[in-house]
Motif scaffolding. Structure first.
Motif, PDB file in Angstrom:
ATOM      1  N   ALA A 407      26.073  38.364   2.779  1.00 58.43           N
ATOM      2  CA  ALA A 407      25.243  39.541   2.497  1.00 58.43           C
ATOM      3  C   ALA A 407      24.684  39.510   1.074  1.00 58.43           C
ATOM      4  CB  ALA A 407      26.054  40.821   2.712  1.00 58.43           C
ATOM      5  N   GLN A 408      25.466  38.990   0.136  1.00 59.19           N
ATOM      6  CA  GLN A 408      24.998  38.943  -1.246  1.00 59.19           C
ATOM      7  C   GLN A 408      23.782  38.030  -1.407  1.00 59.19           C
ATOM      8  OE1 GLN A 408      26.214  41.662  -2.446  1.00 59.19           O
ATOM      9  NE2 GLN A 408      27.007  40.838  -4.351  1.00 59.19           N
ATOM     10  N   LYS A 409      23.669  37.024  -0.556  1.00 62.16           N
ATOM     11  CA  LYS A 409      22.504  36.134  -0.609  1.00 62.16           C
ATOM     12  C   LYS A 409      21.247  36.837  -0.089  1.00 62.16           C
ATOM     13  CE  LYS A 409      25.163  31.851   0.002  1.00 62.16           C
ATOM     14  NZ  LYS A 409      25.401  30.682   0.893  1.00 62.16           N
ATOM     15  N   SER A 410      21.430  37.712   0.886  1.00 62.86           N
ATOM     16  CA  SER A 410      20.287  38.403   1.485  1.00 62.86           C
ATOM     17  C   SER A 410      19.870  39.637   0.699  1.00 62.86           C
ATOM     18  CB  SER A 410      20.626  38.819   2.925  1.00 62.86           C
ATOM     19  OG  SER A 410      20.968  37.705   3.710  1.00 62.86           O
ATOM     20  N   TYR A 411      20.870  40.331   0.149  1.00 61.13           N
ATOM     21  CA  TYR A 411      20.583  41.608  -0.523  1.00 61.13           C
ATOM     22  C   TYR A 411      21.700  41.842  -1.534  1.00 61.13           C
ATOM     23  CZ  TYR A 411      19.228  46.567  -0.919  1.00 61.13           C
ATOM     24  OH  TYR A 411      18.800  47.790  -1.379  1.00 61.13           O
ATOM     25  N   TYR A 412      21.465  41.441  -2.764  1.00 59.73           N
ATOM     26  CA  TYR A 412      22.521  41.478  -3.777  1.00 59.73           C
ATOM     27  C   TYR A 412      22.872  42.913  -4.165  1.00 59.73           C
ATOM     28  CZ  TYR A 412      25.028  40.975  -8.153  1.00 59.73           C
ATOM     29  OH  TYR A 412      25.968  41.074  -9.143  1.00 59.73           O
TER      30      TYR A 412
END
Length: 489
Positions: A407-412
């Motif tokens: 998830a951090q890669k898509s929306y930090y």
């Protein structure tokens, strides 16, 4: 940001009132049931519930998640009706087919899973799934509309009706195990009558949109194997424990799970409020900071509750059950922490939900299912229900870890992960330490438990001071305000 957090806390509190009352009544019934049901009866109930938990996941087809996401894509009521109606007609049709199949195979299922030729338990339970379609949709629909009070009133009355009917059939009519499922069918049927009047303008066949349904199914598709894997993680343990041991062991495990569910008084109320709240503030400039703060606050509170229930699980069993069930204390303690694990996913996965990408969650749950199954097959034969509990904990941990990095890669989102991990590790470590140093003297054990809980509270504030000074200062300011108001009063 404070106003948004206040709104989330308010809605969680409202949902929590329903959960607290319902769970309290459920726990209150435990001593009554333990005088009626043998541990093997609890085992039978758990087998049935585990099987139909899988059926319930299957027939929903993950459209509850899709409906929530599409509902907030627009503010136009006509378009939102397409989402709800499409979900309803698909689930009703699919549920009818699946439940008819189960009724046709009820004899075979009873013989294989319950070791009996009586097929009534499966027939009645299948009817409960069919009659439960509308109540499930209405509860989700009310939460989507952010009608917290209406949701709670409906859920509470629905639960009280089910519990009241259960008391009637099990304790007064002495119908045995099947009385539990008679109660569910009747409660679902009565609730459905109300749901039809409440939702009739939203589920009209004219709002059924094949195009909308295709879009929602496409979004939900990665969640189907995920749903099956989710069942494996949380419910396959019942069948594995029965295979290696017996229904009595399953029943004691189930009671331990029931005691640990006290933790869900907090986690379930938070989950009910979190989804609609999180999606509704996507466009807010403070959204990411809110998400981060929620994770920190949730971690502190959830681990405090889990540790408290885990440490005092034995005392709860002594108060509410008979000696036949006391051995469930270790399962109850371990699963108290397990009750909080998946809730982290709701927070950490929000980034994937915002970009409409369910694949990371699907992969995480599939990996978790593989790990959990391997651990169950390895630990359950050696350590029984305790090995089963450890398998569920370590298997479930795979999900939030994988989801977080994806998830951090898509929306930090700037989560305070070090703070969350330290609190989780410290609370679980305190529980394990207690198991190692507990004595034969009851009052000494209670004293140790009190010291450990205080130690966790102190460590929580210390960790906040080190890793999240803003949150620490906000809590201190809030406390100062309460103190000032008290002095004025």
């Amino acid at each position: 940001m404070r106003s948004l957090l206040k709104q989330l806390v308010g809605e969680s509190a409202i949902y929590g009132i329903s959960g607290i009352i319902t769970k309290f009544i459920g726990i209150f019934l435990v001593p009554l049931y333990t005088n009626v049901f043998e541990p093997s009866d609890y085992g039978t109930i758990n087998i049935i519930n585990s099987f139909f938990f899988f059926v319930g996941i299957l027939v929903v087809f993950a459209l509850d998640n899709s409906a929530a996401r599409w509902y907030y894509d627009t503010t136009e009521e006509e378009d939102r009706k397409k989402t709800i109606a499409s979900w309803f007609w698909f689930q009703l049709s699919f549920t009818t087919v699946v439940c008819a199949g189960i009724i046709g195979l009820s004899g075979f299922l009873s013989h294989r899973l319950l070791h009996t030729s009586d097929s009534n338990l499966f027939i009645v339970s299948a009817l409960s799934v069919f009659t439960g379609v509308l109540p499930i949709i209405v509860q989700n629909w009310l939460r989507m509309q952010r009608k917290a009070i209406h949701t709670v009133v409906f859920s509470l009355l629905y639960s009280l009706l089910t519990i009241g009917l259960t008391i009637y059939f099990v304790l007064l009519e002495q119908s045995g195990v099947i009385g539990v499922f008679y109660a569910v069918v009747i409660a679902n049927s009565l609730a459905s009558i109300y749901c039809i009047f409440l939702l009739k303008s939203w589920i009209s066949i004219r709002y059924l949109s094949i195009q909308r349904l295709k879009e929602m199914l496409r979004f939900a598709l990665p969640m189907i194997p995920t749903s099956v894997a989710f069942w494996i993680i949380n419910s396959s343990s019942t069948f594995i424990l029965d295979y290696f041991y017996n229904l009595k062991e399953v029943g004691i495990f189930q009671l331990g799970l029931t005691i640990s569910s006290a933790v869900t008084l907090f986690t379930s109320s938070f989950q009910m409020a979190w989804g609609p709240f999180a999606y509704s503030i996507i466009q807010n400039e403070n959204a990411k900071n809110v998400y981060s703060t929620v994770l920190t606050a949730y971690t502190i509170i959830a681990n405090f509750i889990a540790l408290s229930v885990a440490l005092f699980a034995y005392e709860l069993l002594v108060v509410f059950t008979t000696p036949d069930y006391y051995s469930a204390y270790l399962v109850a303690g371990l699963l108290s922490f397990n009750s909080t694990i998946y809730s982290y996913v709701y927070i950490l996965e929000i980034g994937n939900g915002i970009v409409k990408n369910n694949k990371p969650l699907a992969i995480a749950v599939l990996l978790s299912a593989v790990v959990t199954t391997g651990l169950l097959l390895g630990l359950t034969p050696l350590f029984g229900k305790t090995g089963t509990a450890f398998s569920m904990i370590f298997g479930n941990l795979v999900i939030p870890v994988y989801v977080y990095f994806a998830a951090q890669k898509s929306y930090y989102i700037p989560y305070k992960i070090a703070l969350a991990l330290s609190l989780c590790g410290f609370s679980f470590g305190l529980y394990i330490l207690y198991l190692l140093i507990q004595t034969e003297i009851a009052y000494v054990n209670v004293l140790i438990k009190g010291v450990f809980i205080i130690a966790y509270i102190v460590s929580g504030f210390a960790a906040l001071y080190i890793w999240d000074r803003k949150a620490f200062d906000a809590i201190r300011q809030f406390y100062d305000k309460l103190k000032t108001r008290k002095n004025k009063a």
